[in-house]
Design an enzyme around this catalytic site. Structure first.
Site, short mmCIF file in Angstrom:
data_model
loop_
_atom_site.label_atom_id
_atom_site.label_comp_id
_atom_site.label_asym_id
_atom_site.label_seq_id
_atom_site.Cartn_x
_atom_site.Cartn_y
_atom_site.Cartn_z
N LYS A 42 98.18 70.75 94.97
CA LYS A 42 98.75 69.53 94.77
C LYS A 42 100.30 69.68 95.42
CE LYS A 42 100.23 71.52 90.18
NZ LYS A 42 99.48 72.04 88.85
N TYR A 266 133.30 70.43 103.38
CA TYR A 266 133.37 69.18 102.70
C TYR A 266 134.29 69.27 101.14
CZ TYR A 266 130.79 65.37 104.67
OH TYR A 266 129.73 65.05 105.75
C1 LIG Z 1 98.97 73.17 88.46
C2 LIG Z 1 98.30 73.58 87.80
C3 LIG Z 1 97.29 74.63 87.72
C4 LIG Z 1 98.16 76.01 88.71
O1 LIG Z 1 98.57 76.94 87.95
P1 LIG Z 1 100.12 77.90 88.21
O2 LIG Z 1 100.59 77.64 87.17
O3 LIG Z 1 100.21 77.14 89.84
O4 LIG Z 1 98.91 78.60 88.85
C5 LIG Z 1 96.19 74.89 86.84
N1 LIG Z 1 95.71 73.82 86.62
C6 LIG Z 1 96.18 72.58 85.76
C7 LIG Z 1 96.45 71.78 85.34
C8 LIG Z 1 97.85 72.38 86.71
O5 LIG Z 1 98.47 71.48 86.44
#
Ligand SMILES: *Cc1c(COP(=O)(O)O)cnc(C)c1O
Length: 371
Positions: A42, A266
């Site tokens: 993701k 700046y």
């Molecule tokens: C993002 C996510 C993960 C992975 O989590 P990590 O801490 O990055 O390993 C697993 N399950 C769900 C539902 C997530 O949203």
């Protein structure tokens, strides 16, 4: 060497696929041979680029890929990725696109369940795989245990959908302080999944572990695990076991001598205490270099030396102090991924490594190495 002929847009995020594989194998070492591996890609592969990464993981025999929304899944399909892809949080309006692209929805509410059923039936589908999310204590998404009877009633005798997996998410798997809570979540999940299997009358996969869950609760691996941040080289537990995956680097664009009486940038925030050599990097907060790293809070590595950022970080440019290092325009400046780690920056910014990595913006070219 003629500096002018050098390509100046050299701000890149270099992604080391060899390191990805090393980290994948490290997490695999906690698993039984039959346990399936799902990789979370993701948010553009946690910032490292989704399709290049997705294609590589598919080649490495990863069983499932997962993204947060339907658009991310469509992007992977358009790049030719054929692995099963779970969309964790599809919105109702995106369901037609989800089905058209053979993406598998996370089912987190009665509303999304009914709409998914309607869409699948409209298309005349049978046994379309879906993944049911249970809330066991994260209080974010998914069905509560007391909603199971109605969930099962809704799913009963509906041939269009097949519950391919039932899963839940841990709220504090990285921290011993929450271990009792985590064990409670695992117990609640075990019980709810058993109730569902008895009522549905068929086997489905179960999964609850994220990265730190894999390291700390391998006994709860069930049928699959969901690897995220660990794949990208970050572990609060065993950072030494993992390899850094992403290197954010650029090249010095210009260097000037600035007398002590002058200020840099700046709002004249870059106050000097000595005559200085100030370098300018073609990277700024619009590239994901957090503005709070300006004014000496952050630094880049140039020719092996840590050179602090001077003054406010600009949108496209950042100045740094090169007084104590031999450097010329065109020399590399490393923002993170070597001596300065993503975790170091997260600590400076009082945030988590996830945010630092996912903040590297779309303007920054992703370059894969060691593939
Ligand atoms: C993002 C996510 C993960 C992975 O989590 P990590 O801490 O990055 O390993 C697993 N399950 C769900 C539902 C997530 O949203």
């Amino acid at each position: 060497m003629n500096q002018l002929t050098e390509k100046t847009n050299e701000t890149v995020l270099e992604v080391d696929l060899g390191a990805i594989l090393h980290n994948l194998n490290y997490f695999r070492s906690f698993l039984k041979p039959e346990t399936k591996m799902l990789c979370m890609i993701k948010a553009f592969g946690y910032g490292t680029g989704s399709y290049g990464l997705g294609r590589f993981l598919q080649q490495q025999g990863v069983d499932y890929l997962a993204v947060a929304n339907v658009d991310e899944g469509v992007e992977l399909r358009e790049a030719g990725i054929t692995s099963p892809i779970i969309v964790m949080n599809p919105t109702p309006n995106a369901l037609p696109l989800l089905f058209e692209n053979n993406l598998e929805p996370g089912i987190y509410s009665f509303d999304i369940l009914r709409r998914t059923l309607a869409e699948a039936e409209k298309r005349g589908l049978t046994d379309y795989p879906v993944h049911v999310k249970l809330n066991t204590g994260m209080q974010r998404m998914g069905f509560n245990p007391d909603e199971l009877p109605m969930l099962l009633e809704t799913l009963k005798n509906r041939k269009s959908l097949l519950v391919s997996s039932v899963f839940s998410h841990l709220a504090g798997s990285d921290s011993p302080e929450f271990d009792d809570y985590t064990r409670g979540q695992i117990a609640a999940f075990t019980e709810a999944a058993a109730t569902m299997e008895a009522a549905l009358g068929y086997r489905f996969m179960r999964h609850i572990l994220n990265s730190s869950g894999i390291e700390r609760f391998p006994e709860a691996q069930f049928d699959m695990v969901r690897l995220g941040i660990g794949l990208y080289g970050i572990s609060p537990l065993h950072p030494e076991a993992l390899q850094p995956v992403a290197r954010f680097k650029t090249k010095i664009l210009q260097i000037r001598e600035v007398p002590a009486a002058e200020t840099v940038g700046y709002s004249r925030r870059g106050v000097l205490t000595r005559n200085s050599r100030i370098g300018c990097l073609p990277v700024g907060y619009a590239d994901g270099l957090n503005r709070h790293l300006g004014n000496r809070k952050g630094a880049a590595i140039v020719n092996g030396k840590k050179c602090p950022f001077i003054g406010n970080i600009c949108m496209d440019l950042t100045m740094l102090d090169l007084t104590d290092v031999e450097a010329r325009p065109g020399d590399e400046a490393e923002i993170f991924g070597g001596e300065i780690t993503i975790s170091d920056i997260a600590e400076t910014l009082q945030t988590i490594p996830y945010e630092v990595l996912t903040s590297v913006s779309a303007r920054v070219r992703r370059v894969y190495v060691n593939g």
